[in-house]
Design a protein around this motif. Structure first.
Motif, PDB file in Angstrom:
ATOM      1  N   THR A 166       1.050  -1.358  -0.047  1.00 36.18           N
ATOM      2  CA  THR A 166       0.125  -0.021   0.038  1.00 36.18           C
ATOM      3  C   THR A 166       0.644   1.155   0.012  1.00 36.18           C
ATOM      4  O   THR A 166       0.335   2.310  -0.190  1.00 36.18           O
ATOM      5  N   THR A 167       2.224   1.309   0.024  1.00 33.06           N
ATOM      6  CA  THR A 167       2.999   2.292  -0.159  1.00 33.06           C
ATOM      7  C   THR A 167       3.087   2.599  -1.409  1.00 33.06           C
ATOM      8  O   THR A 167       3.623   3.848  -1.777  1.00 33.06           O
ATOM      9  N   LYS A 168       2.564   2.010  -2.479  1.00 31.99           N
ATOM     10  CA  LYS A 168       2.904   2.254  -3.902  1.00 31.99           C
ATOM     11  C   LYS A 168       1.762   3.086  -4.587  1.00 31.99           C
ATOM     12  O   LYS A 168       1.871   3.621  -5.719  1.00 31.99           O
ATOM     13  N   CYS A 169       0.983   3.472  -3.493  1.00 36.39           N
ATOM     14  CA  CYS A 169      -0.205   4.445  -3.902  1.00 36.39           C
ATOM     15  C   CYS A 169       0.138   6.004  -4.462  1.00 36.39           C
ATOM     16  O   CYS A 169       0.917   6.241  -3.832  1.00 36.39           O
ATOM     17  N   ILE A 170      -0.005   6.127  -5.777  1.00 38.25           N
ATOM     18  CA  ILE A 170       0.072   7.371  -6.245  1.00 38.25           C
ATOM     19  C   ILE A 170      -1.079   8.532  -6.208  1.00 38.25           C
ATOM     20  O   ILE A 170      -0.988   9.693  -7.077  1.00 38.25           O
ATOM     21  N   LEU A 171      -2.233   8.141  -5.658  1.00 36.76           N
ATOM     22  CA  LEU A 171      -3.212   9.173  -5.480  1.00 36.76           C
ATOM     23  C   LEU A 171      -3.720   9.482  -6.717  1.00 36.76           C
ATOM     24  O   LEU A 171      -4.096  10.693  -7.107  1.00 36.76           O
ATOM     25  N   CYS A 172      -3.938   8.646  -7.612  1.00 37.57           N
ATOM     26  CA  CYS A 172      -4.469   8.968  -9.140  1.00 37.57           C
ATOM     27  C   CYS A 172      -5.876   8.816  -9.253  1.00 37.57           C
ATOM     28  O   CYS A 172      -6.386   9.399 -10.193  1.00 37.57           O
ATOM     29  N   ALA A 173      -6.693   8.388  -8.136  1.00 30.39           N
ATOM     30  CA  ALA A 173      -8.128   8.048  -8.024  1.00 30.39           C
ATOM     31  C   ALA A 173      -8.668   7.199  -8.976  1.00 30.39           C
ATOM     32  O   ALA A 173      -9.899   7.064  -9.020  1.00 30.39           O
ATOM     33  N   PRO A 191     -11.786   3.470  -2.059  1.00 35.16           N
ATOM     34  CA  PRO A 191     -10.514   2.716  -1.872  1.00 35.16           C
ATOM     35  C   PRO A 191      -9.285   3.413  -1.572  1.00 35.16           C
ATOM     36  O   PRO A 191      -8.669   2.818  -0.892  1.00 35.16           O
ATOM     37  N   ALA A 192      -8.898   4.465  -2.422  1.00 34.08           N
ATOM     38  CA  ALA A 192      -7.740   5.216  -2.079  1.00 34.08           C
ATOM     39  C   ALA A 192      -7.155   5.473  -0.630  1.00 34.08           C
ATOM     40  O   ALA A 192      -6.279   5.471  -0.073  1.00 34.08           O
ATOM     41  N   ALA A 193      -8.448   6.129  -0.013  1.00 33.28           N
ATOM     42  CA  ALA A 193      -8.209   6.378   1.334  1.00 33.28           C
ATOM     43  C   ALA A 193      -8.026   5.636   2.306  1.00 33.28           C
ATOM     44  O   ALA A 193      -7.278   5.413   3.216  1.00 33.28           O
ATOM     45  N   ILE A 194      -8.677   4.445   1.962  1.00 33.70           N
ATOM     46  CA  ILE A 194      -8.621   3.053   2.753  1.00 33.70           C
ATOM     47  C   ILE A 194      -7.352   2.671   2.726  1.00 33.70           C
ATOM     48  O   ILE A 194      -6.607   2.315   3.774  1.00 33.70           O
ATOM     49  N   VAL A 195      -6.810   2.400   1.260  1.00 30.17           N
ATOM     50  CA  VAL A 195      -5.200   2.225   1.151  1.00 30.17           C
ATOM     51  C   VAL A 195      -4.365   2.846   2.255  1.00 30.17           C
ATOM     52  O   VAL A 195      -3.204   2.202   2.523  1.00 30.17           O
ATOM     53  N   ASN A 196      -4.579   4.366   1.901  1.00 31.07           N
ATOM     54  CA  ASN A 196      -3.558   4.949   2.595  1.00 31.07           C
ATOM     55  C   ASN A 196      -3.698   4.900   4.129  1.00 31.07           C
ATOM     56  O   ASN A 196      -2.554   5.238   4.908  1.00 31.07           O
ATOM     57  N   ALA A 197      -4.817   4.713   4.463  1.00 33.02           N
ATOM     58  CA  ALA A 197      -5.025   4.212   6.141  1.00 33.02           C
ATOM     59  C   ALA A 197      -4.146   2.993   6.424  1.00 33.02           C
ATOM     60  O   ALA A 197      -3.614   2.763   7.395  1.00 33.02           O
ATOM     61  N   HIS A 198      -4.572   1.872   5.562  1.00 32.17           N
ATOM     62  CA  HIS A 198      -3.987   0.665   5.865  1.00 32.17           C
ATOM     63  C   HIS A 198      -2.289   0.950   5.957  1.00 32.17           C
ATOM     64  O   HIS A 198      -1.663   0.404   6.585  1.00 32.17           O
ATOM     65  N   ALA A 234      -8.583  -1.479 -11.657  1.00 34.52           N
ATOM     66  CA  ALA A 234      -8.252  -0.389 -12.108  1.00 34.52           C
ATOM     67  C   ALA A 234      -6.983   0.104 -11.690  1.00 34.52           C
ATOM     68  O   ALA A 234      -6.336   1.150 -12.327  1.00 34.52           O
ATOM     69  N   CYS A 235      -6.239  -0.273 -10.531  1.00 37.31           N
ATOM     70  CA  CYS A 235      -5.022   0.490 -10.035  1.00 37.31           C
ATOM     71  C   CYS A 235      -3.749   0.299 -10.833  1.00 37.31           C
ATOM     72  O   CYS A 235      -3.447  -1.087 -11.400  1.00 37.31           O
ATOM     73  N   PRO A 236      -3.173   1.306 -11.585  1.00 41.90           N
ATOM     74  CA  PRO A 236      -2.067   1.410 -12.366  1.00 41.90           C
ATOM     75  C   PRO A 236      -0.915   0.789 -11.793  1.00 41.90           C
ATOM     76  O   PRO A 236       0.063   0.569 -12.427  1.00 41.90           O
ATOM     77  N   ARG A 237      -0.669   0.704 -10.490  1.00 43.14           N
ATOM     78  CA  ARG A 237       0.276   0.209  -9.681  1.00 43.14           C
ATOM     79  C   ARG A 237       0.253  -1.166  -9.250  1.00 43.14           C
ATOM     80  O   ARG A 237       1.346  -1.554  -8.795  1.00 43.14           O
ATOM     81  N   GLY A 238      -0.884  -1.836  -9.395  1.00 39.49           N
ATOM     82  CA  GLY A 238      -0.823  -3.165  -9.120  1.00 39.49           C
ATOM     83  C   GLY A 238      -1.172  -3.749  -7.730  1.00 39.49           C
ATOM     84  O   GLY A 238      -0.908  -4.503  -7.239  1.00 39.49           O
ATOM     85  N   ILE A 239      -1.621  -2.405  -7.093  1.00 40.02           N
ATOM     86  CA  ILE A 239      -1.895  -2.731  -5.676  1.00 40.02           C
ATOM     87  C   ILE A 239      -3.219  -3.624  -5.453  1.00 40.02           C
ATOM     88  O   ILE A 239      -3.980  -3.510  -6.001  1.00 40.02           O
ATOM     89  N   GLU A 240      -2.978  -4.409  -4.495  1.00 41.08           N
ATOM     90  CA  GLU A 240      -4.045  -5.442  -4.100  1.00 41.08           C
ATOM     91  C   GLU A 240      -5.111  -4.778  -3.141  1.00 41.08           C
ATOM     92  O   GLU A 240      -5.150  -4.685  -2.093  1.00 41.08           O
ATOM     93  N   VAL A 241      -5.888  -3.694  -3.816  1.00 40.88           N
ATOM     94  CA  VAL A 241      -6.805  -2.724  -3.152  1.00 40.88           C
ATOM     95  C   VAL A 241      -7.746  -3.697  -2.274  1.00 40.88           C
ATOM     96  O   VAL A 241      -7.910  -3.214  -1.269  1.00 40.88           O
TER      97      VAL A 241
END
Length: 257
Positions: A166-173, A191-198, A234-241
């Motif tokens: 979850t450190t891979k998030c680039i906040l692209c939405a 999902p993005a907010a939850i990923v960054n909380a995780h 949808a995640c372009p960084r391959g995060i298992e959201v």
């Protein structure tokens, strides 16, 4: 439906023309909206000659720089790091700078429109403030107690691996705006907010995991997820959201993280 085209120079040398043999003709069908001109949304077709190995972002640049300078979209690094050029391409959330023309069937019109669930300001640009407010609400930063340390806070490789994805998030939405729950209820954290909380809940150096869990325990929080996996796709960084969201749900039930 209007079809702007880029005229070829009649005086181009034959040698230069032969160098264009690898180019293909394609149609970019772009959703246009300018509230200063009209409240109506229109679709405009642009016919281009492009290298199929170029990206959708390159095609948008060609339109803006050579055909229609009024086309508006966001982009910055053009290398899949800044996340600013997320848009719906052929009905799927993608980064324009990472999407090759050859990979999305250029034999048919390529549709480009803004991501869903956020207010469209102009053309492909949406208002990102609700998205970033949800991100800020989960306190996406390290929180600790006591005195400031005199040296770095060390962490084992195993502890780091626990939240590495979850450190891979680039906040692209891209993930949040692919979520049907978010489309229907803009109050959902997404999902993005939850990923960054995780990312911080499971960081062994952080001491505010309980606070973040209580924030996500809200009626518009993590329990709104319906596990459709749109976000992961949808995640372009391959995060298992979706996996990250389930881990936050589990932590809420067990209070173990």
């Amino acid at each position: 439906m209007s079809t702007p085209t880029l005229e070829k120079s009649s005086g181009a040398p034959e040698a230069a023309q032969s160098n264009d043999d690898h180019l293909i003709t394609l149609t970019m069908r772009v959703r246009r909206f300018n509230p200063e001109v009209s409240d109506e949304v229109t679709w405009v077709d642009y016919e281009l000659r492009m290298d199929p190995k170029e990206r959708v972002l390159d095609a948008l640049h060609k339109i803006k720089w050579e055909i229609d300078g009024t086309l508006t979209f966001r982009r910055s690094c053009a290398h899949g790091i800044c996340g600013s050029d997320a848009m719906r391409i052929n009905g799927r959330n993608r980064l324009a700078c990472k999407t090759l023309l050859k990979d999305i069937n250029p034999e048919k019109p390529i549709t480009v429109e803004p991501i869903k669930g956020l207010t469209v300001l102009k053309d492909l640009v949406v208002d990102m403030e609700p998205f970033f407010q949800a991100y800020r609400d989960v306190m996406p930063f390290l929180i600790t107690k006591g005195n400031e340390p005199t040296r770095e806070r060390k962490q084992s490789a195993e502890d780091r691996e626990r939240f590495d994805d979850t450190t891979k998030c680039i906040l692209c939405a891209a993930c949040t705006t692919s979520c049907p729950v978010f489309w229907n209820d803009g109050q959902y954290f997404g999902p993005a907010a939850i990923v960054n909380a995780h990312r911080f809940i499971f960081d062994s150096r952080d001491e505010a995991g309980e606070q973040r869990l209580e924030i996500l325990n809200d009626r518009e929080g993590v329990w709104r997820c319906r596990t459709t996996f749109n976000c992961t796709d949808a995640c372009p960084r391959g995060i298992e959201v979706t996996k990250a969201i389930q881990e936050v749900k589990r932590a809420l039930l067990t209070r173990r993280f």
